[in-house]
Scaffold this motif. Structure first.
Motif, mmCIF file in Angstrom:
data_model
loop_
_atom_site.group_PDB
_atom_site.id
_atom_site.type_symbol
_atom_site.label_atom_id
_atom_site.label_comp_id
_atom_site.label_asym_id
_atom_site.label_seq_id
_atom_site.Cartn_x
_atom_site.Cartn_y
_atom_site.Cartn_z
ATOM 1 N N UNK A 18 16.118 59.809 68.964
ATOM 2 C CA UNK A 18 15.420 60.456 69.752
ATOM 3 C C UNK A 18 14.447 59.377 70.275
ATOM 4 N N UNK A 144 8.586 63.209 61.754
ATOM 5 C CA UNK A 144 8.182 64.150 62.798
ATOM 6 C C UNK A 144 6.726 63.756 63.376
ATOM 7 N N UNK A 145 5.971 63.551 62.321
ATOM 8 C CA UNK A 145 4.571 63.441 62.913
ATOM 9 C C UNK A 145 4.167 62.251 63.662
ATOM 10 N N UNK A 147 6.683 61.102 65.781
ATOM 11 C CA UNK A 147 7.367 61.472 67.224
ATOM 12 C C UNK A 147 6.340 62.641 67.973
ATOM 13 N N UNK A 148 5.634 63.331 67.217
ATOM 14 C CA UNK A 148 4.370 64.259 67.889
ATOM 15 C C UNK A 148 3.583 63.223 68.627
ATOM 16 N N UNK A 151 4.782 61.488 71.822
ATOM 17 C CA UNK A 151 4.620 62.355 73.002
ATOM 18 C C UNK A 151 3.201 62.513 73.289
ATOM 19 N N UNK A 152 2.445 62.831 72.478
ATOM 20 C CA UNK A 152 0.893 63.178 72.737
ATOM 21 C C UNK A 152 0.188 61.811 73.395
ATOM 22 N N UNK B 21 18.971 64.959 71.291
ATOM 23 C CA UNK B 21 18.968 64.157 69.930
ATOM 24 C C UNK B 21 18.306 64.735 68.882
ATOM 25 N N UNK B 144 5.815 66.805 77.529
ATOM 26 C CA UNK B 144 5.758 65.848 76.523
ATOM 27 C C UNK B 144 5.021 66.671 75.411
ATOM 28 N N UNK B 147 7.534 68.721 73.403
ATOM 29 C CA UNK B 147 8.044 67.745 72.580
ATOM 30 C C UNK B 147 7.355 67.598 71.505
ATOM 31 N N UNK B 148 5.961 67.362 71.415
ATOM 32 C CA UNK B 148 4.982 67.205 70.350
ATOM 33 C C UNK B 148 4.823 68.386 69.610
ATOM 34 N N UNK B 151 8.101 68.833 67.321
ATOM 35 C CA UNK B 151 8.090 67.899 66.283
ATOM 36 C C UNK B 151 7.209 68.554 65.036
ATOM 37 N N UNK B 155 7.879 69.774 61.275
ATOM 38 C CA UNK B 155 7.223 68.955 60.260
ATOM 39 C C UNK B 155 6.605 69.970 59.265
ATOM 40 N N UNK B 171 0.001 65.668 60.937
ATOM 41 C CA UNK B 171 0.614 66.639 61.821
ATOM 42 C C UNK B 171 0.595 68.052 61.082
#
Lengths: 174, 174
Positions: A18, A144-145, A147-148, A151-152, B21, B144, B147-148, B151, B155, B171
């Motif tokens: 990712x 995952x946090x 990745x978020x 993106x942010x 992915x 974006x 995507x956030x 995720x 989570x 998150x």
């Protein structure tokens, strides 16, 4: 959704690809800009994930599974990456993360964790007793946090470019 | 960071691979669970992105660049995907999104957008006048943001599994 080791591994195994798809080859501004003073860029976040692979997750898993009396975790340095990686490129960092994660998941696999093992405990320096199931869940949620977050952080670089649509784009207000 | 068409395209071109992915091959629960009543699962979000490719972004770009007097945008149905895709798999949705995005970016490329074009305008049904630069910025930020969101939704499936670490995992509180 309840914890399952195999479902946690689905997440942990995907994160390197990712990051590769999301970040590799992007212009410098997307990679290096952050959300303002004392916040992290995508570059910093990948460095933080690398540091976790080196010093945190597997070390703590092995501490929990050890027969030692002392199962106290070392505190995790959450800011180490801000000084460690300055000479590297994002592509190098992603490659390093991929290799570390692969090695760690291979090692995890060799531990043959049983459902009883998931209830074994270690001592967190702040929270006290935590178990293996909570640690592995946290590892996946931590991925995952971040990745978020990446993106942010990237979305916010265009905060002043979207005009009136800012009202529809919740990610710009976080 | 200021708008540049090429830097916007960097984001737009990557999103299909990021979704691939992140989601392809995951267990059903990661794909279909949401954040509670009237919220979206990753499956719903990919459906929403598909609907945008079909009916929103390129249609509005071409409206702005048209010579027509009437440059009023159609409202975008943000809930169409909740009924449209029920028979499909996530793998099919990702494939469909990849194809649509590729076709749209190819078409965008044939429009040979100039820096003057970026200031041309259309009429948003709610906001009124918006320009092409704002529309393309919004397209990238919209990717974006979702995507956030994906995720974060994933989570949260482990919210009850992380034990005391919940305090460190921002998150889970969004």
């Amino acid at each position: 959704m309840n914890f399952e080791l195999s479902k946690s591994l689905e997440i942990l195994a995907r994160t390197p690809q990712v990051l590769d798809a999301l970040l590799n080859g992007l212009s410098k501004e997307w990679i290096e800009n952050n959300e303002g003073e004392n916040t992290w860029s995508p570059f910093d976040i990948v460095g933080h994930l690398i540091f976790g692979e080196k010093t945190d997750w597997m070390v703590r898993i092995k501490t929990i599974l050890s027969e030692s009396e002392n199962r106290l975790f070392e505190p995790f340095d959450r800011f180490a990456q801000l000084t460690e990686n300055q000479e590297k490129t994002i592509s190098e960092l992603i490659h390093e993360f991929k290799e570390l994660r692969k090695r760690n998941l291979n090692e995890l696999n060799t531990l043959n964790i049983t459902s009883n093992d998931l209830n074994r405990t270690g001592i967190h320096p702040e929270f006290g007793e935590v178990n293996l199931k909570q640690l592995i869940s946290t590892w996946a949620v931590h991925d995952l946090g971040h990745l978020a977050q990446i993106s942010r952080v990237m979305a916010k670089q265009y905060k002043n470019e979207v005009g009136p649509w800012i009202d529809y784009l919740g990610v710009l207000k976080k």
